[in-house]
Motif scaffolding. Structure first.
Motif, PDB file in Angstrom:
ATOM      1  N   TYR A  64       2.002   1.340  10.688  1.00  0.00           N
ATOM      2  CA  TYR A  64       0.517   1.497  10.189  1.00  0.00           C
ATOM      3  C   TYR A  64       0.014   2.446  10.260  1.00  0.00           C
ATOM      4  O   TYR A  64      -1.027   2.992   8.978  1.00  0.00           O
ATOM      5  CB  TYR A  64      -0.399   0.050  10.278  1.00  0.00           C
ATOM      6  N   LEU A  65      -0.128   3.415  10.850  1.00  0.00           N
ATOM      7  CA  LEU A  65      -0.913   3.868  10.937  1.00  0.00           C
ATOM      8  C   LEU A  65      -0.695   4.831   9.879  1.00  0.00           C
ATOM      9  O   LEU A  65      -1.055   6.415   9.344  1.00  0.00           O
ATOM     10  CB  LEU A  65      -1.058   4.331  12.475  1.00  0.00           C
ATOM     11  N   ASP A  66       0.442   5.264  10.038  1.00  0.00           N
ATOM     12  CA  ASP A  66       1.214   6.492   8.994  1.00  0.00           C
ATOM     13  C   ASP A  66       0.834   6.081   8.066  1.00  0.00           C
ATOM     14  O   ASP A  66       0.442   7.084   7.409  1.00  0.00           O
ATOM     15  CB  ASP A  66       2.919   6.348   9.658  1.00  0.00           C
ATOM     16  N   THR A  67       1.415   4.634   7.281  1.00  0.00           N
ATOM     17  CA  THR A  67       0.565   4.465   5.989  1.00  0.00           C
ATOM     18  C   THR A  67      -0.853   4.789   5.539  1.00  0.00           C
ATOM     19  O   THR A  67      -0.935   5.587   4.517  1.00  0.00           O
ATOM     20  CB  THR A  67       0.558   3.005   6.003  1.00  0.00           C
ATOM     21  N   TYR A  68      -1.814   4.761   6.868  1.00  0.00           N
ATOM     22  CA  TYR A  68      -2.783   4.897   5.610  1.00  0.00           C
ATOM     23  C   TYR A  68      -3.343   6.405   6.144  1.00  0.00           C
ATOM     24  O   TYR A  68      -3.803   6.938   5.431  1.00  0.00           O
ATOM     25  CB  TYR A  68      -3.826   4.128   7.501  1.00  0.00           C
ATOM     26  N   ALA A  69      -2.809   7.266   7.138  1.00  0.00           N
ATOM     27  CA  ALA A  69      -2.167   8.704   7.003  1.00  0.00           C
ATOM     28  C   ALA A  69      -2.184   9.784   6.272  1.00  0.00           C
ATOM     29  O   ALA A  69      -2.564  10.208   4.995  1.00  0.00           O
ATOM     30  CB  ALA A  69      -1.818   9.116   8.522  1.00  0.00           C
ATOM     31  N   TRP A  70      -1.180   8.218   5.560  1.00  0.00           N
ATOM     32  CA  TRP A  70      -0.434   9.058   3.646  1.00  0.00           C
ATOM     33  C   TRP A  70      -0.820   8.822   2.956  1.00  0.00           C
ATOM     34  O   TRP A  70      -1.671  10.067   1.984  1.00  0.00           O
ATOM     35  CB  TRP A  70       1.045   8.560   3.905  1.00  0.00           C
ATOM     36  N   ILE A  71      -1.575   7.941   2.713  1.00  0.00           N
ATOM     37  CA  ILE A  71      -2.291   7.213   1.901  1.00  0.00           C
ATOM     38  C   ILE A  71      -3.644   8.904   1.719  1.00  0.00           C
ATOM     39  O   ILE A  71      -4.529   8.727   0.412  1.00  0.00           O
ATOM     40  CB  ILE A  71      -3.112   6.250   1.489  1.00  0.00           C
ATOM     41  N   LEU A  72      -4.043   8.766   3.141  1.00  0.00           N
ATOM     42  CA  LEU A  72      -5.924   9.618   2.674  1.00  0.00           C
ATOM     43  C   LEU A  72      -4.980  11.335   2.422  1.00  0.00           C
ATOM     44  O   LEU A  72      -5.907  11.542   1.882  1.00  0.00           O
ATOM     45  CB  LEU A  72      -6.262   9.635   4.585  1.00  0.00           C
ATOM     46  N   PHE A  73      -3.507  11.270   2.696  1.00  0.00           N
ATOM     47  CA  PHE A  73      -2.846  12.486   2.164  1.00  0.00           C
ATOM     48  C   PHE A  73      -2.674  12.549   0.597  1.00  0.00           C
ATOM     49  O   PHE A  73      -3.502  13.312   0.669  1.00  0.00           O
ATOM     50  CB  PHE A  73      -1.963  13.046   2.875  1.00  0.00           C
ATOM     51  N   LEU A  97       3.519   6.286  -2.881  1.00  0.00           N
ATOM     52  CA  LEU A  97       4.320   6.675  -3.009  1.00  0.00           C
ATOM     53  C   LEU A  97       4.748   6.954  -4.637  1.00  0.00           C
ATOM     54  O   LEU A  97       4.938   8.233  -5.288  1.00  0.00           O
ATOM     55  CB  LEU A  97       6.279   6.248  -3.087  1.00  0.00           C
ATOM     56  N   GLN A  98       3.733   5.994  -5.541  1.00  0.00           N
ATOM     57  CA  GLN A  98       3.535   6.718  -6.814  1.00  0.00           C
ATOM     58  C   GLN A  98       2.604   7.109  -7.394  1.00  0.00           C
ATOM     59  O   GLN A  98       2.340   6.903  -8.963  1.00  0.00           O
ATOM     60  CB  GLN A  98       3.908   5.277  -7.438  1.00  0.00           C
ATOM     61  N   ASN A  99       1.699   7.069  -6.284  1.00  0.00           N
ATOM     62  CA  ASN A  99      -0.070   8.535  -6.654  1.00  0.00           C
ATOM     63  C   ASN A  99      -0.202   7.157  -7.226  1.00  0.00           C
ATOM     64  O   ASN A  99      -1.386   7.844  -8.552  1.00  0.00           O
ATOM     65  CB  ASN A  99       0.608   9.335  -6.741  1.00  0.00           C
ATOM     66  N   ARG A 100      -0.782   5.692  -6.928  1.00  0.00           N
ATOM     67  CA  ARG A 100      -1.593   5.040  -7.731  1.00  0.00           C
ATOM     68  C   ARG A 100      -1.724   4.217  -7.160  1.00  0.00           C
ATOM     69  O   ARG A 100      -2.000   3.580  -6.102  1.00  0.00           O
ATOM     70  CB  ARG A 100      -0.202   4.289  -9.368  1.00  0.00           C
ATOM     71  N   ASP A 101      -3.086   3.606  -7.955  1.00  0.00           N
ATOM     72  CA  ASP A 101      -4.812   2.877  -7.431  1.00  0.00           C
ATOM     73  C   ASP A 101      -3.936   3.258  -5.972  1.00  0.00           C
ATOM     74  O   ASP A 101      -4.381   2.065  -4.946  1.00  0.00           O
ATOM     75  CB  ASP A 101      -3.314   1.195  -7.726  1.00  0.00           C
ATOM     76  N   LEU A 102      -4.850   4.072  -5.409  1.00  0.00           N
ATOM     77  CA  LEU A 102      -5.196   4.425  -4.097  1.00  0.00           C
ATOM     78  C   LEU A 102      -5.966   3.466  -3.430  1.00  0.00           C
ATOM     79  O   LEU A 102      -5.750   3.940  -2.348  1.00  0.00           O
ATOM     80  CB  LEU A 102      -5.144   6.045  -4.205  1.00  0.00           C
ATOM     81  N   LYS A 103      -7.147   4.281  -4.269  1.00  0.00           N
ATOM     82  CA  LYS A 103      -8.327   3.051  -3.490  1.00  0.00           C
ATOM     83  C   LYS A 103      -7.869   1.982  -2.315  1.00  0.00           C
ATOM     84  O   LYS A 103      -8.448   1.673  -1.994  1.00  0.00           O
ATOM     85  CB  LYS A 103      -9.518   2.971  -4.830  1.00  0.00           C
ATOM     86  N   ARG A 104      -7.118   0.962  -3.733  1.00  0.00           N
ATOM     87  CA  ARG A 104      -6.550  -0.182  -3.685  1.00  0.00           C
ATOM     88  C   ARG A 104      -5.640   0.031  -2.328  1.00  0.00           C
ATOM     89  O   ARG A 104      -5.756  -0.696  -1.326  1.00  0.00           O
ATOM     90  CB  ARG A 104      -6.043  -0.857  -4.802  1.00  0.00           C
ATOM     91  N   ALA A 126       0.556  -1.326   0.135  1.00  0.00           N
ATOM     92  CA  ALA A 126      -0.033  -0.004  -0.650  1.00  0.00           C
ATOM     93  C   ALA A 126       0.805   1.105  -0.289  1.00  0.00           C
ATOM     94  O   ALA A 126       0.551   2.628  -0.324  1.00  0.00           O
ATOM     95  CB  ALA A 126      -1.513   0.079   1.020  1.00  0.00           C
ATOM     96  N   TYR A 127       2.162   1.390   1.009  1.00  0.00           N
ATOM     97  CA  TYR A 127       2.741   2.444   1.116  1.00  0.00           C
ATOM     98  C   TYR A 127       3.441   2.926  -0.350  1.00  0.00           C
ATOM     99  O   TYR A 127       3.633   3.970  -1.097  1.00  0.00           O
ATOM    100  CB  TYR A 127       3.961   2.209   2.086  1.00  0.00           C
ATOM    101  N   TYR A 128       3.672   1.548  -1.022  1.00  0.00           N
ATOM    102  CA  TYR A 128       4.633   1.452  -1.999  1.00  0.00           C
ATOM    103  C   TYR A 128       3.753   2.423  -3.516  1.00  0.00           C
ATOM    104  O   TYR A 128       4.088   3.356  -4.669  1.00  0.00           O
ATOM    105  CB  TYR A 128       5.503   0.724  -2.240  1.00  0.00           C
ATOM    106  N   MET A 133      -6.093  -2.236   1.530  1.00  0.00           N
ATOM    107  CA  MET A 133      -5.262  -2.944   1.518  1.00  0.00           C
ATOM    108  C   MET A 133      -4.356  -2.195   3.440  1.00  0.00           C
ATOM    109  O   MET A 133      -4.267  -2.830   4.786  1.00  0.00           O
ATOM    110  CB  MET A 133      -3.738  -3.229   0.733  1.00  0.00           C
ATOM    111  N   SER A 134      -4.332  -0.982   3.356  1.00  0.00           N
ATOM    112  CA  SER A 134      -4.034   0.060   4.667  1.00  0.00           C
ATOM    113  C   SER A 134      -5.463  -0.615   5.252  1.00  0.00           C
ATOM    114  O   SER A 134      -4.896  -0.818   6.691  1.00  0.00           O
ATOM    115  CB  SER A 134      -3.238   0.467   4.292  1.00  0.00           C
ATOM    116  N   LEU A 135      -6.311   0.046   5.655  1.00  0.00           N
ATOM    117  CA  LEU A 135      -7.135  -0.114   6.487  1.00  0.00           C
ATOM    118  C   LEU A 135      -6.967  -1.737   7.156  1.00  0.00           C
ATOM    119  O   LEU A 135      -7.711  -2.111   8.138  1.00  0.00           O
ATOM    120  CB  LEU A 135      -8.187   0.257   5.411  1.00  0.00           C
ATOM    121  N   LYS A 136      -6.637  -2.492   6.244  1.00  0.00           N
ATOM    122  CA  LYS A 136      -7.106  -4.058   6.840  1.00  0.00           C
ATOM    123  C   LYS A 136      -5.764  -3.584   8.103  1.00  0.00           C
ATOM    124  O   LYS A 136      -5.649  -4.488   8.856  1.00  0.00           O
ATOM    125  CB  LYS A 136      -6.522  -4.877   5.656  1.00  0.00           C
TER     126      LYS A 136
END
Length: 582
Positions: free
Chosen positions: A501-510, A476-483, A471-473, A487-490
């Motif tokens: 894990y909280l940071d990854t989820y926060a970053w995706i929401l960002f 970083l490429q700004n792709r498939d953010l919904k997917r 999810a994090y990687y 994944m991060s939510l799980k």
């Protein structure tokens, strides 16, 4: 025994996976039932029937089913058509139709054993045991040489707990093959359960008379006496056998039981050592005896030096890898030094280099000391002896990884994936691909990394570490953010206080420009770990800047700098007091 038979029966009677009867040859159709048809219809019927069988052989089941249906329309009195159609209805889950068709096949041709037995099997699957018994009794009545049918009937009567019919069936089996030890023992057990001790004794006596020179039967007689409160008579028999054959294991085991029952500890200990050191004592018996001795001794708080002395005395006489592994297991239980335990495991491997259990325990012991070169050497030797054991590739690859030799780790993991099959451990396979994904991403091979993560999640959809990294990687490429978000939510659902894990989820929401939610989760990441990495702290600054709180963003950016962030944009963020993506 009755219940064991019943469970075996239920486990063995499974539904066929395709209409072809796997258990028996297909019914012969060289001369199908066409006598009432005109010559033209006979030809049409045969054509459809044979073509359906051809299509079924090729795997074209839908076509085969249609052809059979046409054949049935032409000749509705053909038993073979109903039989084959029934198989298709089983696969389609139409059990009532399948049952009707199987029964129709029997009605049209009651002399065909394949049809009749299929109906019986169907009744067993439905747990209609009385109906199944009726069917198979008729089959045996038609052919008194069918020993296999008697075996099945015995199991069915056992499920019904019909002891009288079990005895009757065992007697019929005796008539066919002249009797054997297993039949006699089965009859004895039933008589015992019925309280008919005289008949049980007579059965045993007949067995002994049939084998007068076999001392093991004498021991069995002694065991029966012991179980029936005739210990003195039993011991006389045991002693007679041991006089004739001093190392008769069966008699020694029976005497050991007698000594223990009478609390004759000294005699029991002497005999136990004789059995443990005896060349004729089966290894499985030795292990069982030693396991029982260790458990009893531990419970009685016997000193570990005494227990180890017994191990050593046995190993001096008859060294085996299995006994050495048991010794190592006890030493581990006694919390002895790992190096001492490892010496024993190395002795086991010297005797049996392909022993996976000993090698794996040794590797795990060494792993705790972070002696990775030795882990690699042991794993490589393990691969030579057991090339299909994936754990050896796992430990070698991981050891290379922890030594920062990622290229070699990747090569080993790739070798390991070549051993994957349907029976492979999903967790191990999943971790293989997860680590390959991490290494490939580090090498800048994003597509290959994502493919590895996909394989990882196919084997174990809840591999939390892989879900987070994947999810994090992606983010970083700004792709498939919904997917990536899913994944991060799980991961945070599985570990709601994990700051990474909280940071990854926060970053995706960002990245999805959901700044209010991103701020909520980055705050949780910071609150759950005061020593979070510089990356997480910098993310907090980025999120607060996007949220509109520049003073707070500056505070986090400066803290990230203090923690040694290697970000290429951090200095510009601080200088220009704004978020900069690149």
């Amino acid at each position: 025994m009755l219940m064991a038979m019943a469970l075996w029966l239920l486990a063995s009677c499974t539904r066929p996976s395709h209409p072809v009867n796997i258990d028996k040859p297909m019914p012969k159709v060289a001369h199908p039932n066409v006598s009432t048809l005109s010559p033209a219809d006979q030809l049409r019927y045969r054509s459809f029937l044979y073509e359906s069988i051809s299509q079924q052989t090729k795997g074209n089941y839908a076509a085969a089913f249609d052809l059979l249906s046409h054949a049935r329309t032409i000749n509705p009195d053909a038993p073979e058509v109903y039989y084959h159609l029934a198989g298709y209805h089983v696969d389609m889950g139409n059990d009532s139709t399948a049952q009707a068709y199987f029964e129709k096949a029997v009605e049209l041709d009651p002399t065909n054993d394949t049809y009749v037995e299929k109906v019986g099997q169907m009744y067993i699957n439905q747990r209609k045991y009385a109906e199944a018994i009726n069917i198979y009794e008729k089959v045996f009545e038609a052919n008194h040489k069918r020993y296999d049918i008697l075996q099945l009937l015995l199991q069915l009567y056992a499920v019904q707990n019909d002891q009288s019919q079990m005895l009757h069936t065992l007697e019929r089996m005796e008539l066919l093959d002249g009797g054997n030890e297993q039949i006699s023992f089965s009859k004895m057990q039933i008589y015992e359960q019925q309280g008919k001790k005289d008949k049980a004794f007579a059965e045993l006596k007949a067995l002994i008379d049939k084998h007068p020179n076999d001392l093991n039967y004498q021991v069995m007689f002694g065991n029966w006496l012991l179980q029936n409160d005739k210990a003195d008579e039993a011991v006389k028999i045991y002693r007679h056998v041991l006089k004739e054959e001093p190392d008769n294991t069966l008699a020694q085991m029976s005497m050991l039981d007698y000594y223990r029952a009478k609390d004759m500890t000294a005699e029991a200990d002497i005999l136990l050592m004789q059995l443990l050191k005896g060349k004729k004592t089966p290894e499985s018996e030795k292990q069982a005896l030693m396991r029982q001795y260790v458990m009893t001794s531990v419970k009685a708080n016997v000193d570990s030096t005494r227990i180890l002395a017994v191990f050593d005395e046995v190993l001096q006489t008859a060294p085996t890898s299995s006994m050495l592994i048991m010794k190592a297991a006890y030493m581990d239980l006694a919390q002895m030094e790992k190096d001492t335990i490892n010496t024993v495991l190395l002795q086991a491997l010297a005797l049996e280099p392909d022993n996976v259990s000993a090698r794996m325990q040794l590797i795990q012991n060494i792993w705790g000391k972070q002696d990775y070169p030795r882990v690699i050497a042991l794993s490589q030797t393990g691969q030579e002896y057991n090339p299909d054991e994936m754990l050896f590739y796992y430990f070698e690859g991981f050891a290379h990884f922890l030594q920062d030799d990622h290229e070699q780790a990747l090569e080993v993991f790739r070798k390991g994936t070549a051993q994957i099959n349907d029976e492979s451990n999903p967790e191990i396979v999943s971790d293989f691909y997860a680590m390959m994904g991490d290494i490939l991403h580090e090498k800048g091979q994003s597509e290959e990394a994502f493919a590895a993560y996909d394989s990882c999640l196919q084997w174990k959809p809840d591999n939390i570490g892989a879900l987070n990294n994947y999810a994090y990687y992606l983010s970083l490429q700004n792709r498939d953010l919904k997917r990536a978000e899913q994944m991060s939510l799980k991961t945070i659902q599985a570990e709601p206080t994990n700051s990474t894990y909280l940071d990854t989820y926060a970053w995706i929401l960002f990245m999805e420009e959901r700044y209010d939610e991103a701020k909520e989760y980055i705050d949780q990441a910071l609150a759950n770990d005061a020593e979070v990495s510089a990356v997480i702290v910098e993310h907090a600054g980025d999120i607060y800047a996007a949220y509109g709180d520049i003073p707070k963003a500056m505070e986090y950016w400066l803290k990230a700098k203090e923690r040694g962030s290697d970000s290429t944009t951090l200095e510009r963020k601080i200088k220009e007091k704004r978020y900069i993506s690149h």
